[in-house]
Motif scaffolding. Structure first.
Motif: not given
Length: 168
Positions: A45-46, A76-78, A113-116, A133-139
């Motif tokens: 999502a944005l 916005k949910k993608y 793109a988070p984890n639940i 922390v090891c992933d790029v899960d937000y920009l």
């Protein structure tokens, strides 16, 4: 000399291997960029950061309280089945493999793109989210320019929101 060295060596060996240490183990084999993470995660999502919601008991070096979670508004949910307009995302307490939530600034926009979180504990509530922390899960997003900035892929450091939506 030899008699002193051997017992000392054995002591040091056991000391080093008996200390329990904690470290994040990143299992990303090659590509942990946002393009890969957003493809595999269930929710994308944005969002706009509304507030820091929970705080740690420890202060930063300036004597300020450290945020432990944020509340974000979904612009916005993608991708995904999330129906709430606002969600909570939990950060690191110093012992988790999460980024510090203070990296996300109030009033700023992000592609996430988070984890639940599946069960409630002191690490967060069931139905809330976290990042790894090891992933790029937000920009970070320049909302005026409609561009996401950061490690979108190994070769791209930004992408327009329109192009992101087409690629997702």
């Amino acid at each position: 000399m030899k008699k002193v060295f051997l017992p000392s060596s054995i002591f040091v060996f056991f000391l080093l291997f008996s200390i329990n240490s904690y470290a994040c183990t990143c299992n990303c084999k090659w590509d942990c960029t946002f393009s890969k993470i957003s493809t595999k995660n269930d929710f994308v999502a944005l969002v706009k950061v509304i507030e820091y919601s929970d705080y740690l008991d420890i202060e930063n070096r300036y004597g300020e309280k450290r945020p432990y979670s944020i509340t974000v508004e979904i612009i916005k949910k993608y991708k995904g089945t999330e129906h709430r307009k606002r969600i909570k995302i939990w950060g690191d307490n110093g012992f988790l493999c999460r980024p510090y939530i203070s990296e996300l600034k109030i009033g700023s926009y992000y592609l996430i793109a988070p984890n639940i979180i599946n069960s409630t504990s002191e690490l967060g509530n069931a139905g809330d989210y976290d990042f790894f922390v090891c992933d790029v899960d937000y920009l970070e997003v320049d909302f005026d320019q409609k561009v996401a900035i950061g490690e979108y892929s190994k070769w791209r450091k930004n992408i327009t929101l329109a192009e992101f939506e087409r690629k997702l």
